[in-house]
Design a protein around this motif. Structure first.
Motif, short mmCIF file in Angstrom:
data_model
loop_
_atom_site.label_atom_id
_atom_site.label_comp_id
_atom_site.label_asym_id
_atom_site.label_seq_id
_atom_site.Cartn_x
_atom_site.Cartn_y
_atom_site.Cartn_z
N MET A 34 -20.77 -11.28 -11.61
CA MET A 34 -19.83 -12.24 -12.19
C MET A 34 -20.40 -13.66 -12.19
N LYS A 35 -21.61 -13.81 -11.58
CA LYS A 35 -22.23 -15.13 -11.43
C LYS A 35 -21.34 -16.07 -10.63
N GLU A 36 -20.73 -15.51 -9.59
CA GLU A 36 -19.89 -16.28 -8.68
C GLU A 36 -20.58 -16.35 -7.32
N SER A 37 -20.43 -17.48 -6.65
CA SER A 37 -21.02 -17.67 -5.33
C SER A 37 -19.99 -17.28 -4.27
N ALA A 38 -19.93 -15.98 -3.99
CA ALA A 38 -18.96 -15.48 -3.01
C ALA A 38 -19.62 -14.43 -2.14
N THR A 39 -19.36 -14.51 -0.85
CA THR A 39 -19.86 -13.52 0.10
C THR A 39 -18.67 -12.94 0.87
N LEU A 40 -18.91 -11.81 1.51
CA LEU A 40 -17.85 -11.18 2.29
C LEU A 40 -18.49 -10.46 3.48
N SER A 41 -18.14 -10.88 4.67
CA SER A 41 -18.65 -10.25 5.88
C SER A 41 -17.66 -9.19 6.36
N PRO A 42 -18.12 -8.22 7.15
CA PRO A 42 -17.21 -7.22 7.71
C PRO A 42 -16.05 -7.86 8.49
N ARG A 43 -16.35 -8.93 9.20
CA ARG A 43 -15.30 -9.61 9.98
C ARG A 43 -14.24 -10.21 9.06
N GLN A 44 -14.72 -10.86 7.98
CA GLN A 44 -13.77 -11.45 7.04
C GLN A 44 -12.95 -10.38 6.35
N LEU A 45 -13.59 -9.27 5.94
CA LEU A 45 -12.86 -8.19 5.30
C LEU A 45 -11.81 -7.61 6.24
N ALA A 46 -12.15 -7.48 7.52
CA ALA A 46 -11.19 -6.96 8.49
C ALA A 46 -9.96 -7.86 8.57
N ARG A 47 -10.17 -9.18 8.49
CA ARG A 47 -9.03 -10.11 8.51
C ARG A 47 -8.17 -9.91 7.27
N TRP A 48 -8.83 -9.79 6.11
CA TRP A 48 -8.07 -9.57 4.88
C TRP A 48 -7.27 -8.28 4.97
N MET A 49 -7.87 -7.24 5.51
CA MET A 49 -7.21 -5.93 5.57
C MET A 49 -5.95 -5.96 6.43
N ARG A 50 -5.93 -6.82 7.42
CA ARG A 50 -4.70 -6.92 8.24
C ARG A 50 -3.77 -8.03 7.76
N GLY A 51 -4.15 -8.67 6.62
CA GLY A 51 -3.28 -9.68 6.03
C GLY A 51 -3.47 -11.08 6.56
N ASP A 52 -4.51 -11.28 7.39
CA ASP A 52 -4.80 -12.58 7.98
C ASP A 52 -5.84 -13.27 7.12
N VAL A 53 -5.40 -14.08 6.17
CA VAL A 53 -6.30 -14.64 5.19
C VAL A 53 -6.72 -16.06 5.51
N GLY A 54 -5.80 -16.87 6.03
CA GLY A 54 -6.11 -18.27 6.25
C GLY A 54 -6.29 -18.97 4.92
N GLN A 55 -7.39 -19.69 4.78
CA GLN A 55 -7.68 -20.41 3.54
C GLN A 55 -8.78 -19.68 2.76
N ALA A 56 -8.42 -18.59 2.11
CA ALA A 56 -9.40 -17.84 1.32
C ALA A 56 -9.81 -18.67 0.12
N ARG A 57 -11.10 -18.80 -0.09
CA ARG A 57 -11.60 -19.60 -1.20
C ARG A 57 -11.18 -18.98 -2.53
N ALA A 58 -10.96 -19.86 -3.50
CA ALA A 58 -10.52 -19.39 -4.82
C ALA A 58 -11.56 -18.46 -5.44
N VAL A 59 -12.86 -18.78 -5.24
CA VAL A 59 -13.89 -17.94 -5.82
C VAL A 59 -13.87 -16.54 -5.20
N ALA A 60 -13.63 -16.46 -3.88
CA ALA A 60 -13.55 -15.16 -3.21
C ALA A 60 -12.36 -14.37 -3.72
N GLN A 61 -11.25 -15.05 -3.99
CA GLN A 61 -10.07 -14.38 -4.51
C GLN A 61 -10.34 -13.83 -5.91
#
Length: 437
Positions: free
Chosen positions: A35-62
């Protein structure tokens, strides 16, 4: 696992999908690059998303998350059972889905799966009717294999396998144990083919080995030969054609005569073709044709049809692919055209016509007929993105490569066809937008 046990839809998708958390993160980043987007995702970050703990998720990551999983970000973080209601209210159904038909059907199937699994878990004994239902379910899934998207097949095959595991823990009756091992083996076999269709080679190999192990445990020679052949197919597509030949050689003596052996010989021909051995291809196909002439429709894996079947249409298509690979365009066209013509009258089924159409297009190109090649692909373009299996996209990539040869590089029509193939294959990435069923 019941839907209520997941905290978010994203957690459900990840746990029921084909990849580990680490693999999911890698695929997410590949999609971001596409998509030519500058976005990364770590296992730790994905685990937070999976439990609904997002905090300030970057717009590009969304943005990448929405494209990767096929749902709006707030839907991914919502409860699984709220999906249909939310999307109906907001008109944001995942691409390619009809909420009022397909989503409701998927929900009904999932509910049935949950009920069956729970009943199997709490039952004190194993009911023979449950085993019979599993036996019919796995064969029905094999027969309808080509009509369902890979991720739906993944969910249904895993459900069947898991129920078989549950029931195996509850019985010590030899007859029931043997039946359940057979079901588990068949389900693993289908999971192997699904993983292959998703180009997940390691997973495909593991599932095929598991199917073979169950077959060996119960002495099911047909399933063992089928599993060995599937391992050889996987090896061949991975560029391990010599290993594919060795797998066939170690299996051929124990394989039942007829369709089982014909399939092994046809796969062997494909491997010899990749190794550039036309004489060996000719001999393997000769032996395959002899065995096919002796096949009996009463054989279990022939009678089951579908993905376990090996009828004349699939046999001819495999032979055509082998001939095509060694550059024998004219006989390849004959065998492939025969395969396509035989599909409507082949009671065993199993052939995906689209694969044969791509092979026909490649054979026509080899014969110097670009217009005929383009015409052969007419029905292929209509395949929905989630249903574009690797057997099709891989062949399309090979065809595209042939279009770069000196004969076609200056042809505007060839350039247009290459571009169309590139778009077709890139769209197949969206298959991960399919919901679990």
């Amino acid at each position: 696992m019941a839907t209520a046990q997941y905290r978010t839809l994203l957690e459900q998708i990840v746990h029921e999908g084909p990849w580990t958390v680490e693999e999911t993160c890698r695929e997410f980043e590949i999609r971001a690059q596409q998509m030519k987007e500058s976005a990364t995702l770590s296992p730790r970050q994905l685990a937070r998303w999976m439990r609904g703990d997002v905090g300030q998720a970057r717009a590009v990551a969304q943005r990448v998350a929405e494209a990767f999983w096929g749902h709006r970000f707030e839907v991914l973080l919502g409860l699984p059972h709220e999906l249909a209601e939310f999307e109906l209210r907001n008109g944001t159904a995942a691409p390619g889905l009809s909420v009022d038909v397909e989503s409701l059907e998927a929900a009904a199937v999932m509910a049935a799966h949950e009920s069956f699994e729970h009943a199997a878990r709490i039952a004190g004994t194993v009911d023979s009717d449950d085993i019979s239902l599993l036996q019919e379910s796995v064969l029905e899934l094999a027969r309808g294999y080509q009509t369902k998207p890979p991720l739906q097949l993944l969910t249904e095959a895993r459900h069947i396998r898991n129920v078989a595991y549950l029931l195996l823990d509850k019985t010590r009756r030899p007859a029931q144990t043997s039946q359940l091992y057979q079901v588990a083996g068949q389900a693993c076999g289908l999971l192997s083919v699904v993983s292959f269709d998703l180009a997940r080679w390691d997973a495909a190999e593991e599932q095929a080995r598991s199917a073979r192990t169950y077959a060996e445990l119960i002495g099911d020679a047909h399933l063992e030969a089928w599993s060995r052949g599937t391992q050889a197919v996987i090896a061949n597509w991975r560029g391990q054609s010599r290993r594919a030949v060795d797998l066939i050689a170690s299996s051929i003596d124990a394989a039942p005569a007829g369709a089982s052996t014909a399939r092994l010989r046809a796969i062997e021909a494909r491997a010899w073709a990749e190794l550039g051995r036309p004489d060996q291809v000719k001999e393997s196909l000769r032996l395959a044709d002899i065995e096919m002439g002796q096949s009996q429709d009463s054989e279990l894996y022939s009678a089951a049809g579908g993905e376990f079947g090996w009828g004349q249409s699939r046999h001819s298509a495999c032979a055509g692919t082998a001939l095509l690979t060694v550059g024998q365009g004219k006989p390849a066209v004959t065998r492939i055209q025969d395969a396509i013509a035989l599909v409507p009258e082949d009671p065993l089924g199993g052939l995906a016509p689209a694969r044969a159409q791509v092979d026909l297009a490649t054979a026509e190109l080899l014969a110097g007929r670009l217009d005929a090649s383009v015409n052969a692909l007419e029905s292929v373009w209509t395949i929905p993105a989630p249903s574009r299996r690797h057997g099709v996209t891989g062949r399309m990539e090979q065809l595209s490569h042939r279009l770069t040869s000196r004969d076609w590089r200056d042809s505007a029509e060839a350039v247009d066809l290459r571009d169309q193939i590139e778009i077709f294959n890139s769209e197949a990435v969206s298959r991960l937008a399919l919901p679990s069923a």
